[in-house]
Design a protein around this motif. Sequence first.
Motif, PDB file in Angstrom:
ATOM      1  N   LEU A  75       7.877  -0.202  -5.386  1.00 47.20           N
ATOM      2  CA  LEU A  75       7.232  -0.463  -5.591  1.00 47.20           C
ATOM      3  C   LEU A  75       5.762  -0.609  -6.125  1.00 47.20           C
ATOM      4  N   GLY A  76       6.011   0.323  -6.627  1.00 44.86           N
ATOM      5  CA  GLY A  76       4.673   0.059  -7.867  1.00 44.86           C
ATOM      6  C   GLY A  76       4.660  -1.067  -8.826  1.00 44.86           C
ATOM      7  N   PHE A  77       5.587  -1.498  -9.182  1.00 43.28           N
ATOM      8  CA  PHE A  77       5.596  -2.998 -10.227  1.00 43.28           C
ATOM      9  C   PHE A  77       5.750  -4.200  -9.157  1.00 43.28           C
ATOM     10  N   ALA A  78       5.909  -3.916  -7.862  1.00 39.33           N
ATOM     11  CA  ALA A  78       5.426  -5.347  -7.135  1.00 39.33           C
ATOM     12  C   ALA A  78       3.997  -5.352  -6.972  1.00 39.33           C
ATOM     13  N   LEU A  79       3.509  -4.505  -6.372  1.00 39.59           N
ATOM     14  CA  LEU A  79       2.167  -4.095  -6.367  1.00 39.59           C
ATOM     15  C   LEU A  79       0.616  -4.425  -7.366  1.00 39.59           C
ATOM     16  N   THR A  80       1.276  -3.724  -8.366  1.00 36.87           N
ATOM     17  CA  THR A  80       0.469  -3.902  -9.923  1.00 36.87           C
ATOM     18  C   THR A  80       1.451  -5.441 -10.419  1.00 36.87           C
ATOM     19  N   THR A  81       2.027  -6.296 -10.692  1.00 36.08           N
ATOM     20  CA  THR A  81       2.471  -6.925 -11.113  1.00 36.08           C
ATOM     21  C   THR A  81       2.931  -8.553 -10.119  1.00 36.08           C
ATOM     22  N   ASP A  82       2.042  -9.738 -10.337  1.00 39.70           N
ATOM     23  CA  ASP A  82       2.811 -10.889 -10.372  1.00 39.70           C
ATOM     24  C   ASP A  82       4.481 -11.364 -10.651  1.00 39.70           C
TER      25      ASP A  82
END
Length: 114
Positions: A34-41
Amino acid sequence: MVSSVTNLGRSGVYDWLIQRVTAYVLALYTIFMLGFALTTDVNFESWAALFGQTWFRIFSLLALISLGAHAWVGLWTVTTDYVKAMAPRFLIQAVCGLAMFVYIVWGVQILWGL
């Protein structure tokens, strides 16, 4: 105490421990994703770069194995509690076990390209 060859942990304490440890692994994996999806394009390049790293493949493999173990203990508990007849319970457990085995092998093939 229920003792069965289909029980993953061989006792209630071990099953409880398996459920807790795998739940933590799955929670950490979910939070990371979730963190990756929210902070990365998120696009093909970023996704490929993430899955190209060995540490993340190992983390994903750990999450995959944890998912299989967590599901097996949960399904074993439910089937032994609610399906009293031995033949249907064995059939349900065999189908679930086979499905989990196939998913884990398939996941390993996807992760490691084997």
